[in-house]
Design a protein around this motif. Sequence first.
Motif, PDB file in Angstrom:
ATOM      1  N   LYS A   1       0.745  -1.142   0.174  1.00 60.79           N
ATOM      2  CA  LYS A   1      -0.174  -0.067   0.150  1.00 60.79           C
ATOM      3  C   LYS A   1       0.882   1.210  -0.029  1.00 60.79           C
ATOM      4  CE  LYS A   1      -3.950  -1.769   2.331  1.00 60.79           C
ATOM      5  NZ  LYS A   1      -4.947  -1.682   3.363  1.00 60.79           N
ATOM      6  N   ALA A   2       2.087   1.192   0.136  1.00 61.48           N
ATOM      7  CA  ALA A   2       3.001   2.195   0.366  1.00 61.48           C
ATOM      8  C   ALA A   2       3.127   3.178  -0.909  1.00 61.48           C
ATOM      9  CB  ALA A   2       4.514   1.646   0.764  1.00 61.48           C
ATOM     10  N   PHE A   3       3.054   4.549  -0.673  1.00 60.47           N
ATOM     11  CA  PHE A   3       3.103   5.275  -1.843  1.00 60.47           C
ATOM     12  C   PHE A   3       4.590   5.336  -2.492  1.00 60.47           C
ATOM     13  CE2 PHE A   3       4.012   9.679  -3.685  1.00 60.47           C
ATOM     14  CZ  PHE A   3       3.074   9.733  -4.575  1.00 60.47           C
ATOM     15  N   CYS A   4       4.743   4.829  -3.732  1.00 60.52           N
ATOM     16  CA  CYS A   4       5.907   4.801  -4.398  1.00 60.52           C
ATOM     17  C   CYS A   4       5.819   5.087  -5.930  1.00 60.52           C
ATOM     18  CB  CYS A   4       6.580   3.385  -4.247  1.00 60.52           C
ATOM     19  SG  CYS A   4       8.306   3.126  -4.488  1.00 60.52           S
ATOM     20  N   GLU A   5       5.587   6.261  -6.130  1.00 59.28           N
ATOM     21  CA  GLU A   5       5.083   6.690  -7.520  1.00 59.28           C
ATOM     22  C   GLU A   5       6.391   6.479  -8.476  1.00 59.28           C
ATOM     23  OE1 GLU A   5       2.999  10.401  -9.836  1.00 59.28           O
ATOM     24  OE2 GLU A   5       4.665  10.865  -8.195  1.00 59.28           O
ATOM     25  N   PRO A   6       6.268   5.906  -9.593  1.00 59.71           N
ATOM     26  CA  PRO A   6       7.310   5.730 -10.443  1.00 59.71           C
ATOM     27  C   PRO A   6       8.073   7.197 -10.745  1.00 59.71           C
ATOM     28  CG  PRO A   6       5.588   4.299 -11.376  1.00 59.71           C
ATOM     29  CD  PRO A   6       5.055   5.285 -10.127  1.00 59.71           C
ATOM     30  N   GLY A   7       9.564   7.174 -10.560  1.00 63.91           N
ATOM     31  CA  GLY A   7      10.235   8.048 -11.076  1.00 63.91           C
ATOM     32  C   GLY A   7      10.316   9.082 -10.024  1.00 63.91           C
ATOM     33  N   ASN A   8       9.414   8.919  -8.888  1.00 65.89           N
ATOM     34  CA  ASN A   8       9.327  10.143  -7.853  1.00 65.89           C
ATOM     35  C   ASN A   8      10.326   9.774  -6.737  1.00 65.89           C
ATOM     36  OD1 ASN A   8       8.584  12.027  -5.995  1.00 65.89           O
ATOM     37  ND2 ASN A   8       6.552  11.560  -6.114  1.00 65.89           N
ATOM     38  N   ILE A   9      11.467  10.584  -6.747  1.00 67.71           N
ATOM     39  CA  ILE A   9      12.361  10.263  -5.625  1.00 67.71           C
ATOM     40  C   ILE A   9      12.590  11.129  -4.436  1.00 67.71           C
ATOM     41  CG2 ILE A   9      13.990   9.488  -7.459  1.00 67.71           C
ATOM     42  CD1 ILE A   9      15.708  11.744  -6.967  1.00 67.71           C
ATOM     43  N   LYS A  10      11.326  12.370  -4.476  1.00 71.64           N
ATOM     44  CA  LYS A  10      11.281  13.389  -3.539  1.00 71.64           C
ATOM     45  C   LYS A  10      10.194  13.028  -2.583  1.00 71.64           C
ATOM     46  CE  LYS A  10      13.027  17.291  -6.175  1.00 71.64           C
ATOM     47  NZ  LYS A  10      12.790  18.514  -6.790  1.00 71.64           N
ATOM     48  N   GLU A  11       9.261  12.509  -2.963  1.00 66.05           N
ATOM     49  CA  GLU A  11       8.055  12.270  -1.802  1.00 66.05           C
ATOM     50  C   GLU A  11       8.061  10.585  -1.915  1.00 66.05           C
ATOM     51  OE1 GLU A  11       4.792  14.092  -3.308  1.00 66.05           O
ATOM     52  OE2 GLU A  11       5.146  16.053  -2.884  1.00 66.05           O
ATOM     53  N   ASN A  12       8.909  10.103  -1.372  1.00 67.13           N
ATOM     54  CA  ASN A  12       9.015   8.592  -1.499  1.00 67.13           C
ATOM     55  C   ASN A  12       9.734   7.925  -0.160  1.00 67.13           C
ATOM     56  OD1 ASN A  12       9.825   5.798  -2.117  1.00 67.13           O
ATOM     57  ND2 ASN A  12       9.942   6.532  -4.069  1.00 67.13           N
ATOM     58  N   GLY A  13       8.691   7.418   0.653  1.00 65.21           N
ATOM     59  CA  GLY A  13       9.310   7.048   2.167  1.00 65.21           C
ATOM     60  C   GLY A  13       9.978   5.780   1.883  1.00 65.21           C
ATOM     61  N   ILE A  14       9.941   4.781   0.748  1.00 68.69           N
ATOM     62  CA  ILE A  14      10.483   3.685   0.552  1.00 68.69           C
ATOM     63  C   ILE A  14      11.937   4.278   0.272  1.00 68.69           C
ATOM     64  CG2 ILE A  14      10.896   1.639  -0.886  1.00 68.69           C
ATOM     65  CD1 ILE A  14       8.429   1.659   0.561  1.00 68.69           C
ATOM     66  N   LEU A  15      12.117   5.294  -0.439  1.00 71.18           N
ATOM     67  CA  LEU A  15      13.498   5.625  -0.667  1.00 71.18           C
ATOM     68  C   LEU A  15      14.370   6.252   0.536  1.00 71.18           C
ATOM     69  CD1 LEU A  15      13.446   6.928  -4.595  1.00 71.18           C
ATOM     70  CD2 LEU A  15      14.856   4.761  -3.454  1.00 71.18           C
ATOM     71  N   SER A  16      13.513   6.994   1.012  1.00 76.71           N
ATOM     72  CA  SER A  16      13.982   7.843   2.107  1.00 76.71           C
ATOM     73  C   SER A  16      14.472   6.664   3.329  1.00 76.71           C
ATOM     74  CB  SER A  16      13.089   8.576   2.880  1.00 76.71           C
ATOM     75  OG  SER A  16      12.655   9.751   2.242  1.00 76.71           O
ATOM     76  N   PHE A  17      13.894   5.877   3.495  1.00 75.55           N
ATOM     77  CA  PHE A  17      14.210   4.650   4.408  1.00 75.55           C
ATOM     78  C   PHE A  17      15.552   3.981   3.912  1.00 75.55           C
ATOM     79  CE2 PHE A  17      13.849   0.444   6.581  1.00 75.55           C
ATOM     80  CZ  PHE A  17      13.354   0.909   8.001  1.00 75.55           C
ATOM     81  N   CYS A  18      15.497   3.682   2.752  1.00 74.57           N
ATOM     82  CA  CYS A  18      16.800   3.276   2.244  1.00 74.57           C
ATOM     83  C   CYS A  18      17.960   4.261   2.463  1.00 74.57           C
ATOM     84  CB  CYS A  18      16.719   3.110   0.604  1.00 74.57           C
ATOM     85  SG  CYS A  18      15.586   1.768   0.004  1.00 74.57           S
TER      86      CYS A  18
END
Length: 517
Positions: free
Chosen positions: A242-259
């Motif tokens: 369910k996590a928000f992870c829009e293709p190409g979006n690196i600014k509003e991305n909790g998954i990438l921030s967690f990485c």
Amino acid sequence: MAEEKLRLIKRNLQEIIGEDRLLEILKQRDLKVYWGTATTGKPHVAYFVPMSKIADFLHAGCEVTILFADLHAYLDNMKAPWELLAHRVNYYESVIKAMLKSIGVPLEKLKFVKGTDFQLSREYTLDVYRLSSLVTEHDAKKAGAEVVKQVDHPLLSGLLYPGLQALDEEHLGVDAQFGGVDQRKIFTYAEKYLPHLGYKKRIHLMNPMVPGLTGSKMSSSDEESKIDLLDSPAQLKKKLKKAFCEPGNIKENGILSFCKHVLFPLSKTHEFVVERVPENGGTVTYKSIEELEQAFESEKLHPGDLKAAVEIHLNRLLEPIRKEFQTPEMQKLVAQAYPVEKKKGGAKTENEVTPARLDLRVGKILKVEKHPDAETLFVETVDLGEEGPRTVVSGLVGLYSESRLQDRLGVFLCNLKPVKMRGIESQAMLMCASREDPRAIEPLDPPEGSAPGARVFIEGYETGEPDDVLNPKKKVWEALQPDFRTNDKCIAEWQGNQMKTKLGIVKCESLSGVPIK
């Protein structure tokens, strides 16, 4: 040496107030730093963000104090009543220790302090009075604007909160306070007012705010934005989907921030591996967060592949914590710290329809015979670990042989209201995997070694007492049943959460991906 310590201390921080003072201290000795957390809601995976920085501090030789702000927790709009605070402090200490163990942090220079151990002393109390004679209402309210709940008619306690946090710096004897950038106003408040009391300014180290799964700050009170530290692998998978992870979006991305803030800093190899099948590009290894973000921004990395990789890495972090909290002592602590609220008369206030309300048990079929008045029904005598056996009527004739039922173990739903079936009362229900085309039924198999009466539960819903009898008018079983299925490995699940006993998983012989009825 000092340069490496400074690098570790500064890594991934958004801002430092007093960096010149930090440099001066590091030239002479190791830094003394504290991080505080109010013991209110359950810690969730976002706590790995400050824990990864605490790991940096400890690796840099810092003396680290973790403050369990129990008094602050009470004053913050009284989120936690006094009678729960002691249990919650114990829970926080246990879960944070388990987190630090899971990431291999040296604990020799780490200590835990409870706020009420020093915040009720004569010296601290006098400082509170001294500070209150200097601070304006405007400054106190402004300082707490980001962290104290704002209401139309604020309590005086909310105005005291920032001052207490500022005084902690002096009374803990530290050089620096670490926190999120949302606490910046409290930090500048401390910088302004501590010198008025004759105390030195402290250094303030600030983490950025990491987006949660909904795109905002992870919150203990928002179930959709957080993953609990004790969530099962199935619950983790469901929430990550369910996590928000829009293709190409690196600014509003909790998954990438967690990485960026957790997985890369904690990686021993400083790499992040994404496993993919060959037709999707094959397995790829990213050696930096910049490389990972570039691949995602250019859409060379699909959100589904990123989520799957984070799921693997996160499960590795969570598994030692889950195991530590499986003991009866830890289960009791969880129940004490976060008890289920009850109405007068004992009913659950939430009245949630969850599998915890089902009385599922292992049963042994002692005797099987055909129903005297129904061609499709078996009548079974079942040992469910009670004083005497129960009678269970099942529509398995022609679908599952009488000989295979005799003396076998099964899973039985035991708190349905008894119902007469062609004149014989059925006092439980045998749980079976069921396929329509071609028609086939298989009873569920408890783990080897199970005994009659052993509790069967859904992973993630172990706590709480089942209903004595499921009220037919409430249709609890009817609401839950559609989400009971076997997975591709024939394991019984509810909404992706495994059905288990204390000995292991429940499954069926061969029917995969079918309903359980």
